[in-house]
Enzyme design. Structure first.
Site, PDB file in Angstrom:
ATOM      1  N   LEU A  39     -23.351 -19.715 -35.027  1.00 21.39           N
ATOM      2  CA  LEU A  39     -22.617 -21.450 -35.502  1.00 21.39           C
ATOM      3  C   LEU A  39     -23.816 -21.899 -36.429  1.00 21.39           C
ATOM      4  O   LEU A  39     -24.906 -21.780 -36.085  1.00 21.39           O
ATOM      5  CB  LEU A  39     -22.557 -22.291 -34.164  1.00 21.39           C
ATOM      6  N   ASP A  40     -23.235 -22.441 -37.257  1.00 27.15           N
ATOM      7  CA  ASP A  40     -24.116 -23.168 -38.198  1.00 27.15           C
ATOM      8  C   ASP A  40     -24.821 -24.459 -37.475  1.00 27.15           C
ATOM      9  O   ASP A  40     -24.019 -24.846 -36.256  1.00 27.15           O
ATOM     10  CB  ASP A  40     -23.182 -24.013 -39.522  1.00 27.15           C
ATOM     11  N   PRO A  41     -26.040 -24.914 -37.939  1.00 28.13           N
ATOM     12  CA  PRO A  41     -26.675 -26.190 -37.318  1.00 28.13           C
ATOM     13  C   PRO A  41     -25.768 -27.292 -37.060  1.00 28.13           C
ATOM     14  O   PRO A  41     -25.917 -27.711 -36.199  1.00 28.13           O
ATOM     15  CB  PRO A  41     -27.721 -26.357 -38.045  1.00 28.13           C
TER      16      PRO A  41
END
EC number: 5.4.99.25
Length: 296
Positions: A39-41
């Site tokens: 997951l992206d930040p």
């Protein structure tokens, strides 16, 4: 204490997926920890985390579908396709209606061609695309085939569109945001993203990372290593075949149960997960585990 199993973590915003793993390594003292589905930040939600032998099943999770809840802002386009990027332009999106959004979404379901974001972990000649993008360089990105099972418009509060997306592996929600903006003629970017399901992992059963304060608390919340393999049909081996399987041999009684080119769970008669059989290639591939009964 060596841990084997899965944690259904609800990743907080602002933390990388690796940051979650690093924290759990410090908490438990265990080095062999991995995760499925980066997951992206910016994103929150389901991050399946694997301890010990459970990490050996990660490669088989790419077959499962995922569900996301996405908020998209119309009229803004960024270089990263999300709210964290540099704004490339703004446009007036006030002419876009609920009906226009619903109509546009019809072209996003099924097996579609999708161009991935330039800021992504995909590699070109061994170099991640995000490293190339950060150098100010661009490369031509070819469309990839992805599957979107369903898109539902949950809310339209201009300029924001809230969607629920059920999709297969490799689908970028940031690309859906970009492409929706292009179809509507106003541009768009992803404002927020929450993954609410990853295969059998559901947000209702997830754990907040901050709630885990000791290794014992982690151990108490572990799911069996074979938990996410429900999509893989089970084949069974008799007790007399168990030792042969541990030495990498697939008995004839097991091979006779393999009828399709897919991944199988190989279990003992009492339900213990013995191995995974990958039948998707030219030859059968066996991945053997050392687990206790019930880990199916």
């Amino acid at each position: 204490m060596l841990l084997d199993g899965w944690l259904n973590i609800d990743k907080p915003p602002g933390m990388t997926s690796y940051g979650v793993i690093a924290r759990l390594k410090r908490l438990t003292g265990q080095r062999h920890i991995g995760h499925a589905g980066t997951l992206d930040p910016l994103a929150t939600g389901i991050l399946p985390v694997a301890f010990g032998q459970a990490a050996r099943t990660i490669e088989f999770l790419h077959q499962v579908s995922k569900t996301y809840r996405a908020v998209i802002e119309l009229g803004v386009e960024t270089d990263t396709l999300d709210a964290e990027g540099n704004i490339l332009f703004r446009r007036d999106a006030s002419s876009v209606s609920h009906e226009m959004v619903n109509s546009a979404l019809e072209s996003f379901t099924g097996t579609i061609q999708q161009v991935p974001p330039m800021f992504s972990a995909l590699k070109r000649n061994g170099v991640p695309l995000y490293e190339i993008a950060r150098r100010g360089e661009t490369v031509e990105l070819k469309p990839r085939t992805v599957t979107v099972y369903n898109i539902q418009l949950l809310a339209f509060d201009p300029p924001f569109v809230t969607l629920e997306v059920d999709c297969g592996s490799g689908t970028y929600i940031r690309s859906i945001a970009r492409d929706l903006g292009q179809v509507l003629g106003v541009g768009a970017c992803l404002k927020s993203l929450r993954r609410t399901r990853y295969g059998v992992f559901d947000i209702k059963g997830s754990i907040e990372l901050a709630s885990l304060e000791t290794a014992g608390m982690v151990a108490a919340r572990l799911l069996p290593p074979g938990y996410p393999l429900a999509h893989c049909p089970a084949v069974y081996a008799g007790f007399e075949s168990t030792e042969r399987i541990t030495h990498g041999v697939i008995p004839a009684e097991v091979q006779s149960q393999i009828t399709e080119a897919r991944t199988y769970r190989l279990c003992s008669q009492d339900g213990a997960l013995l191995a995974i059989i990958d039948a998707t290639g030219a030859d059968l591939r066996l991945k053997v585990f050392n687990l206790t009964a019930g880990d199916t």
